[in-house]
Scaffold this motif. Structure first.
Motif, PDB file in Angstrom:
ATOM      1  N   GLU A  33      -0.634   9.179   4.358  1.00  0.00           N
ATOM      2  CA  GLU A  33      -2.047   9.573   4.326  1.00  0.00           C
ATOM      3  C   GLU A  33      -2.776   8.880   3.178  1.00  0.00           C
ATOM      4  O   GLU A  33      -3.888   8.371   3.346  1.00  0.00           O
ATOM      5  CB  GLU A  33      -2.164  11.091   4.173  1.00  0.00           C
ATOM      6  CG  GLU A  33      -1.768  11.864   5.428  1.00  0.00           C
ATOM      7  CD  GLU A  33      -1.783  13.372   5.200  1.00  0.00           C
ATOM      8  OE1 GLU A  33      -2.020  13.794   4.036  1.00  0.00           O
ATOM      9  OE2 GLU A  33      -1.539  14.121   6.160  1.00  0.00           O
ATOM     10  N   ARG A  34      -2.147   8.872   2.018  1.00  0.00           N
ATOM     11  CA  ARG A  34      -2.784   8.260   0.848  1.00  0.00           C
ATOM     12  C   ARG A  34      -2.929   6.749   1.026  1.00  0.00           C
ATOM     13  O   ARG A  34      -3.918   6.156   0.592  1.00  0.00           O
ATOM     14  CB  ARG A  34      -1.971   8.562  -0.401  1.00  0.00           C
ATOM     15  CG  ARG A  34      -2.637   7.992  -1.654  1.00  0.00           C
ATOM     16  CD  ARG A  34      -2.081   8.589  -2.906  1.00  0.00           C
ATOM     17  NE  ARG A  34      -2.924   8.229  -4.025  1.00  0.00           N
ATOM     18  CZ  ARG A  34      -3.388   9.065  -4.928  1.00  0.00           C
ATOM     19  NH1 ARG A  34      -3.118  10.346  -4.831  1.00  0.00           N
ATOM     20  NH2 ARG A  34      -4.142   8.644  -5.928  1.00  0.00           N
ATOM     21  N   ARG A  42       0.831  -1.204   0.000  1.00  0.00           N
ATOM     22  CA  ARG A  42       0.000   0.000   0.000  1.00  0.00           C
ATOM     23  C   ARG A  42       0.868   1.257   0.000  1.00  0.00           C
ATOM     24  O   ARG A  42       0.573   2.229  -0.691  1.00  0.00           O
ATOM     25  CB  ARG A  42      -0.933  -0.012   1.213  1.00  0.00           C
ATOM     26  CG  ARG A  42      -2.109  -0.953   1.045  1.00  0.00           C
ATOM     27  CD  ARG A  42      -2.798  -1.255   2.346  1.00  0.00           C
ATOM     28  NE  ARG A  42      -3.292  -0.068   3.025  1.00  0.00           N
ATOM     29  CZ  ARG A  42      -3.816  -0.094   4.255  1.00  0.00           C
ATOM     30  NH1 ARG A  42      -3.890  -1.242   4.923  1.00  0.00           N
ATOM     31  NH2 ARG A  42      -4.260   1.016   4.807  1.00  0.00           N
ATOM     32  N   THR A  53       6.417  14.860  -3.486  1.00  0.00           N
ATOM     33  CA  THR A  53       6.133  13.611  -2.772  1.00  0.00           C
ATOM     34  C   THR A  53       6.823  13.637  -1.416  1.00  0.00           C
ATOM     35  O   THR A  53       8.022  13.873  -1.336  1.00  0.00           O
ATOM     36  CB  THR A  53       6.622  12.396  -3.585  1.00  0.00           C
ATOM     37  OG1 THR A  53       5.884  12.313  -4.806  1.00  0.00           O
ATOM     38  CG2 THR A  53       6.437  11.100  -2.807  1.00  0.00           C
ATOM     39  N   ASP A 106       1.666   6.689  -6.949  1.00  0.00           N
ATOM     40  CA  ASP A 106       0.573   7.624  -7.229  1.00  0.00           C
ATOM     41  C   ASP A 106       1.001   9.068  -6.959  1.00  0.00           C
ATOM     42  O   ASP A 106       0.682   9.979  -7.738  1.00  0.00           O
ATOM     43  CB  ASP A 106      -0.647   7.277  -6.381  1.00  0.00           C
ATOM     44  CG  ASP A 106      -1.325   5.986  -6.818  1.00  0.00           C
ATOM     45  OD1 ASP A 106      -1.060   5.536  -7.949  1.00  0.00           O
ATOM     46  OD2 ASP A 106      -2.099   5.421  -6.027  1.00  0.00           O
ATOM     47  N   CYS A 107       1.703   9.285  -5.853  1.00  0.00           N
ATOM     48  CA  CYS A 107       2.161  10.636  -5.513  1.00  0.00           C
ATOM     49  C   CYS A 107       3.182  11.154  -6.524  1.00  0.00           C
ATOM     50  O   CYS A 107       3.176  12.334  -6.881  1.00  0.00           O
ATOM     51  CB  CYS A 107       2.752  10.657  -4.100  1.00  0.00           C
ATOM     52  SG  CYS A 107       1.521  10.589  -2.788  1.00  0.00           S
ATOM     53  N   GLU A 156       1.194  12.284  -9.536  1.00  0.00           N
ATOM     54  CA  GLU A 156       0.343  13.459  -9.335  1.00  0.00           C
ATOM     55  C   GLU A 156       1.109  14.697  -8.879  1.00  0.00           C
ATOM     56  O   GLU A 156       0.748  15.819  -9.248  1.00  0.00           O
ATOM     57  CB  GLU A 156      -0.737  13.132  -8.303  1.00  0.00           C
ATOM     58  CG  GLU A 156      -1.720  12.078  -8.793  1.00  0.00           C
ATOM     59  CD  GLU A 156      -2.696  11.653  -7.715  1.00  0.00           C
ATOM     60  OE1 GLU A 156      -2.752  12.329  -6.653  1.00  0.00           O
ATOM     61  OE2 GLU A 156      -3.394  10.649  -7.920  1.00  0.00           O
ATOM     62  N   ARG A 157       2.158  14.511  -8.079  1.00  0.00           N
ATOM     63  CA  ARG A 157       2.831  15.651  -7.475  1.00  0.00           C
ATOM     64  C   ARG A 157       4.303  15.786  -7.854  1.00  0.00           C
ATOM     65  O   ARG A 157       4.950  16.764  -7.485  1.00  0.00           O
ATOM     66  CB  ARG A 157       2.713  15.562  -5.945  1.00  0.00           C
ATOM     67  CG  ARG A 157       1.281  15.660  -5.446  1.00  0.00           C
ATOM     68  CD  ARG A 157       1.200  15.449  -3.944  1.00  0.00           C
ATOM     69  NE  ARG A 157      -0.140  15.638  -3.458  1.00  0.00           N
ATOM     70  CZ  ARG A 157      -0.629  16.781  -2.975  1.00  0.00           C
ATOM     71  NH1 ARG A 157       0.143  17.858  -2.948  1.00  0.00           N
ATOM     72  NH2 ARG A 157      -1.861  16.868  -2.533  1.00  0.00           N
ATOM     73  N   ALA A 196       1.060   3.908  -3.086  1.00  0.00           N
ATOM     74  CA  ALA A 196       0.778   5.314  -2.790  1.00  0.00           C
ATOM     75  C   ALA A 196       1.943   6.202  -3.216  1.00  0.00           C
ATOM     76  O   ALA A 196       1.733   7.330  -3.681  1.00  0.00           O
ATOM     77  CB  ALA A 196       0.500   5.483  -1.293  1.00  0.00           C
ATOM     78  N   THR A 197       3.172   5.705  -3.078  1.00  0.00           N
ATOM     79  CA  THR A 197       4.345   6.470  -3.515  1.00  0.00           C
ATOM     80  C   THR A 197       4.316   6.695  -5.018  1.00  0.00           C
ATOM     81  O   THR A 197       4.559   7.809  -5.498  1.00  0.00           O
ATOM     82  CB  THR A 197       5.641   5.736  -3.125  1.00  0.00           C
ATOM     83  OG1 THR A 197       5.667   5.522  -1.718  1.00  0.00           O
ATOM     84  CG2 THR A 197       6.865   6.546  -3.526  1.00  0.00           C
ATOM     85  N   LEU A 236       2.523  12.643   2.983  1.00  0.00           N
ATOM     86  CA  LEU A 236       1.493  12.474   1.962  1.00  0.00           C
ATOM     87  C   LEU A 236       1.294  11.002   1.606  1.00  0.00           C
ATOM     88  O   LEU A 236       0.170  10.542   1.421  1.00  0.00           O
ATOM     89  CB  LEU A 236       1.870  13.255   0.701  1.00  0.00           C
ATOM     90  CG  LEU A 236       1.612  14.755   0.715  1.00  0.00           C
ATOM     91  CD1 LEU A 236       2.211  15.391  -0.529  1.00  0.00           C
ATOM     92  CD2 LEU A 236       0.119  15.044   0.796  1.00  0.00           C
ATOM     93  N   VAL A 237       2.393  10.268   1.509  1.00  0.00           N
ATOM     94  CA  VAL A 237       2.309   8.848   1.155  1.00  0.00           C
ATOM     95  C   VAL A 237       1.555   8.077   2.230  1.00  0.00           C
ATOM     96  O   VAL A 237       0.674   7.257   1.925  1.00  0.00           O
ATOM     97  CB  VAL A 237       3.716   8.259   0.940  1.00  0.00           C
ATOM     98  CG1 VAL A 237       3.656   6.734   0.850  1.00  0.00           C
ATOM     99  CG2 VAL A 237       4.346   8.834  -0.323  1.00  0.00           C
TER     100      VAL A 237
END
Length: 205
Positions: free
Chosen positions: A46-47, A22, A39, A29-30, A33-34, A26-27, A43-44
């Protein structure tokens, strides 16, 4: 999970594997997106829906998290390409389908995430040490798969270079697509290149 005898405990090893997966997803995805700069471990976590303490236990620094994500991303890119290759049609449009598959891959989120890591690794020796060998592995596997799908005979002079040029082309088109939607132009270029490959690799019809 429960049974008639009561709740079933998930082994610690499996819980750890799921949590790490997970965090790594999430990393990625970040990164998409960012970007790398945007990143952060906060943030990771939380996501991923993972507590900050749990995240720090597995990956105490951003670099540790990103380095682990590099290998995860390498496996993900390979799996996606293999799955796409397995569903390609045969017949007169096969080469075009191969080019579309490669074009789609190099315009996909996993390529964007990898691109963020390439840029960051240029000035980060620690990250480069992780990214470099794995990217070489991806390159070799993608080249091998492309040769196989095209039925290319690399013992013929110039064919290996043609395959390399094909991969350079789709990689460059993927890079252009990160600035703006380049789909229509990419389709025309890939169609033309597919005709070129068929002419060189198969000869006149």
């Amino acid at each position: 999970m429960t049974t008639a005898a009561g709740p079933t405990r998930v082994p610690q090893e499996e819980r750890t594997r799921v949590m790490r997966a997970r965090l790594l997803e999430a990393t990625v995805d970040c990164l998409v997106e960012r970007g790398f700069a945007g990143t952060s471990t906060t943030l990771v976590s939380e996501r991923a829906g993972v507590s900050r303490g749990a995240q720090l236990h597995h990956f105490p620094t951003k670099n540790a998290l990103v380095v682990a994500a590099v290998e995860h991303l390498t496996e993900k890119r390979g799996a996606e390409l293999a799955a796409a290759a397995a569903s390609l049609p045969e017949g007169p449009r096969h080469t075009r389908a191969v080019m579309q598959m490669l074009g789609d891959h190099f315009a996909s989120p996993v390529f964007i995430a990898a691109l963020e890591l390439w840029v960051a690794a240029r000035t980060d020796a620690h990250l480069l040490a992780a990214v470099g060998p794995l990217e070489q592995r991806v390159g070799r596997e993608t080249h091998r798969l492309t040769v196989e799908l095209l039925g290319a005979d690399e013992s013929v002079p110039g064919v290996r270079e043609l395959v390399q040029a094909t991969l350079d082309l789709v990689r460059g088109l993927g890079l252009a697509n990160t600035i703006s939607d380049d789909t229509r132009r990419r389709v025309r270029i890939l169609d033309t290149w597919a005709d070129t490959l068929d002419t060189v690799l198969k000869g006149p019809a």
